[in-house]
Design an enzyme around this catalytic site. Sequence first.
Site, mmCIF file in Angstrom:
data_model
loop_
_atom_site.group_PDB
_atom_site.id
_atom_site.type_symbol
_atom_site.label_atom_id
_atom_site.label_comp_id
_atom_site.label_asym_id
_atom_site.label_seq_id
_atom_site.Cartn_x
_atom_site.Cartn_y
_atom_site.Cartn_z
ATOM 1 N N GLY A 275 37.435 34.457 28.159
ATOM 2 C CA GLY A 275 38.508 34.543 27.178
ATOM 3 C C GLY A 275 38.399 35.699 26.196
ATOM 4 O O GLY A 275 38.081 36.837 26.555
ATOM 5 N N SER A 276 38.642 35.379 24.939
ATOM 6 C CA SER A 276 38.808 36.407 23.906
ATOM 7 C C SER A 276 37.537 37.193 23.593
ATOM 8 O O SER A 276 37.608 38.187 22.859
ATOM 9 C CB SER A 276 39.336 35.768 22.626
ATOM 10 O OG SER A 276 40.620 35.222 22.841
ATOM 11 N N THR A 277 36.387 36.764 24.108
ATOM 12 C CA THR A 277 35.183 37.586 23.912
ATOM 13 C C THR A 277 35.322 38.938 24.604
ATOM 14 O O THR A 277 34.571 39.864 24.289
ATOM 15 C CB THR A 277 33.936 36.865 24.461
ATOM 16 O OG1 THR A 277 34.109 36.583 25.857
ATOM 17 C CG2 THR A 277 33.672 35.575 23.705
ATOM 18 N N LYS A 279 38.011 40.834 24.274
ATOM 19 C CA LYS A 279 38.899 41.695 23.477
ATOM 20 C C LYS A 279 38.171 42.861 22.809
ATOM 21 O O LYS A 279 38.672 43.998 22.842
ATOM 22 C CB LYS A 279 39.648 40.847 22.445
ATOM 23 C CG LYS A 279 40.676 39.917 23.074
ATOM 24 C CD LYS A 279 41.289 38.951 22.072
ATOM 25 C CE LYS A 279 42.274 38.013 22.758
ATOM 26 N NZ LYS A 279 42.779 36.957 21.858
#
Length: 562
Positions: A275-277, A279
Site C-alpha cells: 500500500g501507501s508505504t 508513495k
Amino acid sequence: MNTLVVRPTRVRTAGVRQQILLTAQQRLMILMLLFAAAFMLVSMRLLYFALFDTSSGQRATGAFIPARADIVDRNGVPLARTIDGYSIRVVPSKLLNDRNYLAGELHRIFPDMSRAELLAKLTGPRPTYIRRRALPDQVAAVNAIGDVGFDFPREKERLYPQLTLAAHVLGFTDADGHGVTGVEGAFDARLIDKATRGEPLALSIDARVQGVLESELGAAVANLEAIGGAGVILDVHTGEVAAMTSLPTYNPNKLTGSDPTTRRNAVTYNLYELGSTFKPLSIGAAIDNGTVTSMARRYDASAPLPIAGFRIRDSHPGRWYNVPETLIESSNIATARIADDLGREPLEKLFRDLHFDQRPDIELKERAFPLWPKNWGRVTTMTTSYGHGIAVTPLHLASAYAALVNGGLYRPATLLKLGDKAPPQGRRVFKAATSARMRQLLRLIVSDGTGKQADAPGFRVGGKTGSAEKPGAGGYRRHSLVSTFAAAFPMDNPRYVVIVMIDEPKGNAYSSGQRTAGWTAAPVVRRVVTRAGPMLGVFPDQSRDVDVSELTPLLRRNEEAP
C-alpha cells in the site's frame, strides 16, 4: 665307541624340538587369524548398527552426526549449540517382558504416542527408535523398566537455548544433523566444515533488540486479534539485520507436533501489497527525474480520478494537495497524478533497481519471488505508485527504505556480522539530494501526518503508513487489511530502518476501533524505537531534529485551486 652312540641321539632330539616349535607357530597363526576374523565380524556388526536404523533402512543419527559450529549473535550470545543427547531404542529380539505390559509402561512415559504405535515397535522384526532427542527423565524412566531390550545410544543434539527467539532466522536441522531452513540451512556447509566449525558463526542479529521486536510485535498481534505479523530492523549503511521476526512463531527445539505453517518466514517468504508505504518511493523517483521540481506544486485530489473504466479513490474527502501534503494526507489520487506525470519507464526502472522484480537479497533459502505486473501500462504505473498491483516481501521494503534515507545507495541485506569488514559499496538508486529531501518529508509524516503515533520523543522518527486491502476472490476484501509502518531513525542522520507489518488486525478497543496502520503498526514502531534505540547506540536527544522549516509553510488547509 661311546661317542658314536651319543651323536645321532642329539640330532634326533633337535629335530623333534624344531618340529614341535613349527607346529606351535602354525597353531598360533591359525588362532590369531581366527581372532582377527572374529574381531572383524564383531566390528562390522557394530558399525552396521551404528550407521543404520534397520527398522527403516535409513542412516541413524548417533555418533556419526556431523559436528556443527555454534551460532551466536553479534555480541557472542549463543543462539544454537550442539550438545550430547540420548535416544531410546528397542531391540525386540532381546526383550524379556511381555510386550503388552511394556507398551503400557511406555505409553505412560510417552503419552503423545498411542499404545498401538508402541506395541508395533515392540513386536517388529528389527531394532527401531522409540524416541530421538529424549529428555533425561524419559531416559531414566525407560531404564527403570529394567528390560535389556532397550538401549540408549548417545547422539549429537542441536539445542536452541533462547527457545523461540529468532526461530525463523535460525531455522532447524534434520535427524541427520544437516540444516534445513534459516541460517542452519543457508550456512550448512560452513557449520559442518572441519576447518571452521571450531569458530562460532556470528550473526548480525542483536539478541536484545530481537527480544524487543518480538515482544512488542507479539503483544500487538495478540491485542489486535491479528492472524500474524512481521518485523525487521535493518542497518541503513551496512545492510546488517539487527532483528527479524515472523508471527506466529515456533520452538525449533520442539518441532514434533508443531504446525508447519508457523515455520514460514513472513519477512522473506510472504508477499503483500504494502500500500501507501510505496508513495515515498514513487515521489522520490519523481523528484529524482525532475518531474517534481517544486514542493509547492499542487495536484487535484478533490474527486476520484477516473482511469480505464474505474476510479482511483482516497479513504477520505480530499482537495488540492502540494507534495508534502500528498504524503501527509496519504493521497492515492495525488500520488497517481504524480506517477502519471513521471511515466512508466522511470518508475519501473526504480522498482527494478530496488529489486522488486526478484527475490529479496539475503542469504536465506526461504525467499519469495515478487508478484510483478505483467503489463506496465498507464494504469499499472498509477496504481503501483501507491502500492497496489505489485506484491513484495517486508524485507524488500526495508532495503528500499534504507536506500531512500541513507543517501541513495542500495545494499543487499545480510544476516552475517560484518565487524571490521567494509560494507558492500552499494549501487546508487536515488540522488543524494533526493534522499535528503525524502528524509524531511518522512519526518513531516510522523510529526504532522498519519504517522503521529510512531513519534518516539527525542529519536526523530520518520516514516510512512500503509493500509492495504488484501486481494481475494472477486476483488479486494475491504475488511482484511495488511497494516504496515515503514520507519527510519534518527532522521537527521539515519541509522536504522524499522518495518512493522500486522496481518488482518481487528478494530477493537485496543486500537480505538481502527484497523489502519496509523493506529496499529505505528504505535509498535514507537515502542520498539524507544526500547531498542539505546541498545543500538541511538539515544534520545530533544535538542535536535530534521530541519523542515522550508516545508512547514506549505502545510496549508485551504480549498483553493492553483
